[in-house]
Structure formats: C-alpha cells, structure tokens
Design a protein around this motif. Structure first.
Motif, PDB file in Angstrom:
ATOM      1  N   ASN A 181       0.821  -1.217   0.000  1.00  0.00           N
ATOM      2  CA  ASN A 181       0.000   0.000   0.000  1.00  0.00           C
ATOM      3  C   ASN A 181       0.856   1.267   0.000  1.00  0.00           C
ATOM      4  OD1 ASN A 181      -2.243  -1.589  -0.012  1.00  0.00           O
ATOM      5  ND2 ASN A 181      -3.122  -0.778   1.872  1.00  0.00           N
ATOM      6  N   PHE A 182       1.840   1.314  -0.882  1.00  0.00           N
ATOM      7  CA  PHE A 182       2.731   2.473  -0.932  1.00  0.00           C
ATOM      8  C   PHE A 182       1.967   3.746  -1.290  1.00  0.00           C
ATOM      9  CE2 PHE A 182       5.330   5.300  -3.607  1.00  0.00           C
ATOM     10  CZ  PHE A 182       6.276   5.684  -2.678  1.00  0.00           C
ATOM     11  N   LYS A 183       1.026   3.676  -2.223  1.00  0.00           N
ATOM     12  CA  LYS A 183       0.293   4.869  -2.642  1.00  0.00           C
ATOM     13  C   LYS A 183      -0.487   5.462  -1.480  1.00  0.00           C
ATOM     14  CE  LYS A 183      -2.791   6.682  -6.218  1.00  0.00           C
ATOM     15  NZ  LYS A 183      -3.585   6.372  -7.439  1.00  0.00           N
ATOM     16  N   ASN A 184      -1.106   4.620  -0.661  1.00  0.00           N
ATOM     17  CA  ASN A 184      -1.822   5.116   0.515  1.00  0.00           C
ATOM     18  C   ASN A 184      -0.880   5.869   1.438  1.00  0.00           C
ATOM     19  OD1 ASN A 184      -3.279   2.742  -0.620  1.00  0.00           O
ATOM     20  ND2 ASN A 184      -4.743   3.162   1.010  1.00  0.00           N
ATOM     21  N   ARG A 185       0.284   5.278   1.699  1.00  0.00           N
ATOM     22  CA  ARG A 185       1.241   5.921   2.602  1.00  0.00           C
ATOM     23  C   ARG A 185       1.733   7.242   2.031  1.00  0.00           C
ATOM     24  NH1 ARG A 185       2.756   0.488   2.870  1.00  0.00           N
ATOM     25  NH2 ARG A 185       4.560   0.697   1.492  1.00  0.00           N
ATOM     26  N   GLN A 186       2.002   7.272   0.740  1.00  0.00           N
ATOM     27  CA  GLN A 186       2.536   8.483   0.131  1.00  0.00           C
ATOM     28  C   GLN A 186       1.524   9.627   0.196  1.00  0.00           C
ATOM     29  OE1 GLN A 186       5.483   8.551  -0.218  1.00  0.00           O
ATOM     30  NE2 GLN A 186       6.241   9.718  -1.959  1.00  0.00           N
ATOM     31  N   VAL A 187       0.260   9.318  -0.040  1.00  0.00           N
ATOM     32  CA  VAL A 187      -0.779  10.342   0.039  1.00  0.00           C
ATOM     33  C   VAL A 187      -0.939  10.837   1.473  1.00  0.00           C
ATOM     34  CG1 VAL A 187      -3.283  10.686  -0.098  1.00  0.00           C
ATOM     35  CG2 VAL A 187      -2.049   9.659  -2.019  1.00  0.00           C
ATOM     36  N   ILE A 188      -0.879   9.941   2.446  1.00  0.00           N
ATOM     37  CA  ILE A 188      -0.985  10.347   3.853  1.00  0.00           C
ATOM     38  C   ILE A 188       0.162  11.277   4.228  1.00  0.00           C
ATOM     39  CG2 ILE A 188      -0.811   9.482   6.230  1.00  0.00           C
ATOM     40  CD1 ILE A 188      -2.388   7.001   5.266  1.00  0.00           C
ATOM     41  N   ARG A 189       1.367  10.980   3.754  1.00  0.00           N
ATOM     42  CA  ARG A 189       2.521  11.837   4.043  1.00  0.00           C
ATOM     43  C   ARG A 189       2.332  13.242   3.495  1.00  0.00           C
ATOM     44  NH1 ARG A 189       5.702   6.840   2.163  1.00  0.00           N
ATOM     45  NH2 ARG A 189       6.465   5.903   4.114  1.00  0.00           N
ATOM     46  N   ARG A 190       1.603  13.364   2.394  1.00  0.00           N
ATOM     47  CA  ARG A 190       1.420  14.671   1.757  1.00  0.00           C
ATOM     48  C   ARG A 190       0.199  15.412   2.277  1.00  0.00           C
ATOM     49  NH1 ARG A 190       0.742  12.688  -4.091  1.00  0.00           N
ATOM     50  NH2 ARG A 190      -0.163  14.787  -4.265  1.00  0.00           N
ATOM     51  N   THR A 191      -0.682  14.722   2.989  1.00  0.00           N
ATOM     52  CA  THR A 191      -1.951  15.349   3.396  1.00  0.00           C
ATOM     53  C   THR A 191      -2.095  15.330   4.917  1.00  0.00           C
ATOM     54  OG1 THR A 191      -3.136  13.248   3.049  1.00  0.00           O
ATOM     55  CG2 THR A 191      -3.046  14.789   1.195  1.00  0.00           C
ATOM     56  N   TRP A 192      -3.039  14.564   5.424  1.00  0.00           N
ATOM     57  CA  TRP A 192      -3.389  14.652   6.838  1.00  0.00           C
ATOM     58  C   TRP A 192      -2.338  14.065   7.771  1.00  0.00           C
ATOM     59  CZ3 TRP A 192      -3.632  10.015   9.311  1.00  0.00           C
ATOM     60  CH2 TRP A 192      -3.967   8.871   8.576  1.00  0.00           C
ATOM     61  N   GLY A 193      -1.391  13.274   7.265  1.00  0.00           N
ATOM     62  CA  GLY A 193      -0.371  12.688   8.125  1.00  0.00           C
ATOM     63  C   GLY A 193       0.977  13.360   8.026  1.00  0.00           C
ATOM     64  N   LYS A 194       1.009  14.564   7.517  1.00  0.00           N
ATOM     65  CA  LYS A 194       2.288  15.272   7.363  1.00  0.00           C
ATOM     66  C   LYS A 194       2.903  15.532   8.734  1.00  0.00           C
ATOM     67  CE  LYS A 194       4.317  19.404   5.252  1.00  0.00           C
ATOM     68  NZ  LYS A 194       5.339  18.626   4.507  1.00  0.00           N
ATOM     69  N   GLU A 195       4.220  15.220   8.858  1.00  0.00           N
ATOM     70  CA  GLU A 195       4.887  15.380  10.147  1.00  0.00           C
ATOM     71  C   GLU A 195       5.376  16.817  10.328  1.00  0.00           C
ATOM     72  OE1 GLU A 195       8.413  14.718   7.458  1.00  0.00           O
ATOM     73  OE2 GLU A 195       6.272  14.251   7.513  1.00  0.00           O
ATOM     74  N   GLY A 196       5.771  17.132  11.558  1.00  0.00           N
ATOM     75  CA  GLY A 196       6.275  18.462  11.864  1.00  0.00           C
ATOM     76  C   GLY A 196       5.185  19.356  12.431  1.00  0.00           C
ATOM     77  N   TRP A 197       5.377  20.672  12.241  1.00  0.00           N
ATOM     78  CA  TRP A 197       4.405  21.636  12.749  1.00  0.00           C
ATOM     79  C   TRP A 197       3.208  21.692  11.800  1.00  0.00           C
ATOM     80  CZ3 TRP A 197       3.470  24.309  17.076  1.00  0.00           C
ATOM     81  CH2 TRP A 197       2.557  25.362  17.026  1.00  0.00           C
ATOM     82  N   VAL A 198       2.024  21.454  12.364  1.00  0.00           N
ATOM     83  CA  VAL A 198       0.788  21.520  11.586  1.00  0.00           C
ATOM     84  C   VAL A 198      -0.036  22.686  12.106  1.00  0.00           C
ATOM     85  CG1 VAL A 198      -1.341  20.330  10.940  1.00  0.00           C
ATOM     86  CG2 VAL A 198       0.792  19.044  11.151  1.00  0.00           C
ATOM     87  N   ALA A 199      -0.298  23.640  11.220  1.00  0.00           N
ATOM     88  CA  ALA A 199      -1.025  24.845  11.618  1.00  0.00           C
ATOM     89  C   ALA A 199      -2.499  24.544  11.789  1.00  0.00           C
ATOM     90  CB  ALA A 199      -0.825  25.944  10.581  1.00  0.00           C
ATOM     91  N   GLY A 200      -3.098  25.192  12.760  1.00  0.00           N
ATOM     92  CA  GLY A 200      -4.535  25.090  12.980  1.00  0.00           C
ATOM     93  C   GLY A 200      -5.239  26.287  12.387  1.00  0.00           C
ATOM     94  N   HIS A 201      -5.721  27.191  13.234  1.00  0.00           N
ATOM     95  CA  HIS A 201      -6.447  28.372  12.782  1.00  0.00           C
ATOM     96  C   HIS A 201      -6.022  29.557  13.634  1.00  0.00           C
ATOM     97  CE1 HIS A 201      -9.593  30.616  10.829  1.00  0.00           C
ATOM     98  NE2 HIS A 201     -10.207  30.885  11.975  1.00  0.00           N
TER      99      HIS A 201
END
Length: 443
Positions: A181-201
């Motif tokens: 499931n590499f494609k699933n993992r790659q999409v998660i890394r680019r979207t909702w599972g991106k690591e680091g600082w995630v901005a809210g509002h």
C-alpha cells in the motif's frame, strides 16, 4: 422465699441480656453477609492496573469474582484461556496478594504460554480446535507468541518528525498499513499525516509525528527491498517479523504499545487508524488541545472514537469478522471502531502493561476494548468520528468535512481532493460545530 425470688429475678435478667446479645450477633452477621453479596468492598490503593468490574459473586474457592462480559463457565477456547489467567492471578480474586508485580513481562509471557498449553491439552479443546476455520486455526497456533523481532524501525525518535522541536509532539499518527500500500502511505505523508508543525487556525497548531505499522508478507521479495528504501527516505516505517494478516492486526496493537512505551515518552496523544481513512488534522489538534485544558485529570484513561456497545460476535462464516462459538462465547465489551481512534500517551503505556495478562483476540478493536475494560476505563463516543459513512445526504452539505474528525474508506485520490478542499474552505468553514448524532448501540 424472698432470697429464692431474688435468685430467679437475677437469672431472668441474665437470660434477657444473653438473648439480646444473641439477637444482636445474628443481626450483625446478617448485615455483613448482605454487604458481602451486594456491595463491593473498597480495594487497597495500588499502583497496579486492576480489573474492577461492576457486580461480583461469591464462591467457596476464590475471593469475590468480577462479572465478565464473556461467559466464564464455558467450553469455548478463548473463554477457557482467559479464565486460566483471571482466576489464579487477577488481584481482584486474591486481595491479599494485591501488591505483587503483575506488570513483569517475563512473568506474563510464561503465564500466557502455560495457560495456553494447559487448555490446549484437554480433549474438548482439541475437538473444538479441529472444528475451527483454517484461518482461525492458524491464529490459535500462534496466539501465545508475542516476541516478534523488528525488521525495520524508524530512524528518528518516536517516528518521523522535524528535528529540534520546540515542544513535545501533540499527536503521533500510528497508521496500520501493508507492504504493497505504498500509494496510501505516500498520500498520507502529503496530506493529513504530514509530520512536523501543523497549523490550525489563527496561529494555533502543534507538532505531529508519524509512523506506519506493518507485518511482513515475504522478507525476500522485491516489495521488502523497496520498503527498506522507503524507510531510508521517510524514516517512518515500523515493521515486525510476523505475517500481515487480518487476524494479526491485534499483534500490531500489542507490539506498537510496547514500542511506544520504550520510544515515545513525549507524545501526548496517539491516533491509531487504517491507511484508508481521512483525518481532519487541524480540527483534531484543536479538539485535543481542548481536552488537555478541560480533562487533564483523566488523561490516563482517555480514548475517543466511534464507540460501539452491546455488540455480539458475527455468526456468518462468510464474514471476515466471523468468530465461531467453539472459540468464543459472550458479548463484546464496549469498544471504539478500529478504523480510527485517539487515545492518550499515558493510556497507551497502561494498555501495554495490562495486555500482558489478556490472551490475544482475532478482532483488534474488540481486543482493545477488552484491555480497556480490564483497566476499568471506557472510550468516549464522538459522532465526529465516522468509521463507517455519512448518513443520508449529509456528505453534500456545505462544510461537511469540517464537521468531522475522521471518516473511513476513502481512496488515495479521494483523500487528495478532500485535503485540497479542506484547505480551500478552511476560512469560511472553520467555526462550524462538530457533527452531532446518537451513540450507536449495537453492531
């Protein structure tokens, strides 16, 4: 004559006093007996994680016994296994030994193995085993084993994340996936599972870390070689040397809890979910930051998700959730749907400890519910966790995906589009309230 009457009078007084004392003694005994049968006594304080259940019954051989969700006196295989654990070693059953070390890993490994061999050695268990489906037989053959080695571990501390974080991570995204499931993992890394600082509002946000949880299918395959390259690139792969099957998803939980307990002291919450869910990470950050403010005293038992209660095993042998009565009888404990659930880092470590005394179960989210019940902890239901689907035309409503924290069964392409739309509409939809709904009672 007067002396004679006096003696009889004194004797009568003594008789009345003795009778009153006898009546008082009988009343005290009756009161103690009633209290023993109906009201649980307070347990001594202890640092151990105990199984405290509502309702107890009395027998001559053991101390007061907790009421279980599963049927204790039954010939089903799992029931007999767990009874072997709970009867002689559960502190509730032996209050005088309540201070012994129940979280010693060597002790529990031996206990699980010995109880498994004792039960499997009986004629009825061997007959039941032969009646089980092939996939269930394979599970039973290996269910006492938990000491699987790691093939790949994240290079960073507690999964992938930015270096030199200014504060501990709020969330570790722990995502169950498979080798292909590499494609699933790659999409998660680019979207909702991106690591680091995630901005809210409005300037809010938090640090997020990420790890993918895998078993193996063939350690000599090209897919395994590619997984090593993927790990070198992203540093977020955690793989163990066990076959990645549906029934072994429970192993991912147990082994992940152990890994987390040794490597993730800083992470305040864990999101554990599948690689085909969509997560509204900015809203999840705000929600969990609110929990830190409002419920900090209960974080050692905090779990939230789509809670399912009063569920029973599936009896359709065509279902992947099929559990035959020869393996298990009884209800399932209250549990949160395994598509996506959030719990605290403190609870993760407690789950690791208590799981050492609970035999593995083929359905992973049910097993987590079993561990929670042994901790006397219960998940919180939140309708913003949609581990199934939107109801009716709800998905077509404006800002629908801003009202949820998670929704299950979204393809990689759908996830990319949903993430773009979430970002595009964030300003106009940020203040919409979370989705509301009633608690699902059964499954």
């Amino acid at each position: 004559m007067a002396r004679y009457n006096c003696r009889w009078g004194n004797a009568f007084i003594v008789y009345r006093v003795l009778l009153a004392l006898l009546i008082l003694y009988i009343m005290v005994c009756m009161n103690l007996n009633t209290k023993t049968e109906s009201t649980p006594e307070a347990l001594p304080e202890s640092n151990n994680d105990l199984f405290v259940a509502n309702g107890r019954w009395i027998n001559d051989s053991y101390a007061p016994t907790p009421t279980f969700f599963w049927k204790q006196h039954d010939d089903s295989f799992w029931n007999r296994l767990q009874l072997q654990i709970d009867r002689p070693f559960n502190p509730i059953l032996h209050l005088k030994n309540i201070t012994r070390d129940f979280e010693n890993i060597t002790f529990h490994d031996t206990l699980l193995r010995d109880s498994f061999l004792d039960v499997l050695d009986t004629n009825s268990s061997r007959e039941n085993f032969e009646e089980l489906p092939e996939t269930m037989q394979l599970f039973v053959n290996h269910m006492q084993k938990r000491d699987y080695s790691t093939i790949i571990q994240p290079k960073g501390v507690c999964g992938a994340g930015v270096e030199n974080q200014k504060e501990p991570p709020l969330i570790l995204m722990a995502i169950k996936t498979t080798m292909l499931n590499f494609k699933n993992r790659q999409v998660i890394r680019r979207t909702w599972g991106k690591e680091g600082w995630v901005a809210g509002h409005n300037g809010s946000g938090a640090y997020v870390r990420r790890v993918f949880l895998l078993g193996t299918e063939d350690t000599e395959s090209l897919a395994q070689e590619l997984l090593h390259l993927e790990s070198d690139r992203y540093r977020d792969i955690l793989q163990w040397d066990f076959m990645d099957t549906f029934f072994n998803l429970t192993l991912k939980d147990v082994l992940f809890w152990k890994w987390f307990s040794h490597h993730c002291n800083g992470s305040q919450f864990v999101f554990k979910g599948d690689d085909d869910v969509f997560v509204n990470t900015p809203k999840l950050i705000i929600y969990l930051q609110g929990e830190l403010i409002n419920k900090s005293q209960t974080l050692n038992e905090f779990m939230v998700g789509d809670v399912i209660g009063s569920a029973i095993p599936r009896t359709d042998n065509g279902s992947k959730y099929f559990i035959p009565e020869s393996f298990y009888k009884g209800l399932y404990p209250t549990y949160a749907g395994g598509g996506g659930v959030v719990y605290s880092g403190l609870l993760t470590k407690r789950l690791h400890r208590v799981s050492k005394g609970i035999h593995l179960f083929p359905i992973d989210d049910v097993y987590v519910g079993m561990c929670m019940l042994h901790l006397n902890a219960y998940p919180i239901h939140n309708p913003a966790f949609l581990t199934f689907r939107f109801s009716g035309k709800e998905e077509q409503e404006p800002c629908a995906y801003h009202k949820i924290l998670l929704v299950h069964k979204r393809s990689p392409d759908q996830t990319v589009e949903l993430w773009k739309d979430l970002k595009r509409t964030m300003r106009e939809c940020w203040d919409v309230p979370f989705r509301v709904g009633s608690k699902r009672k059964t499954m």
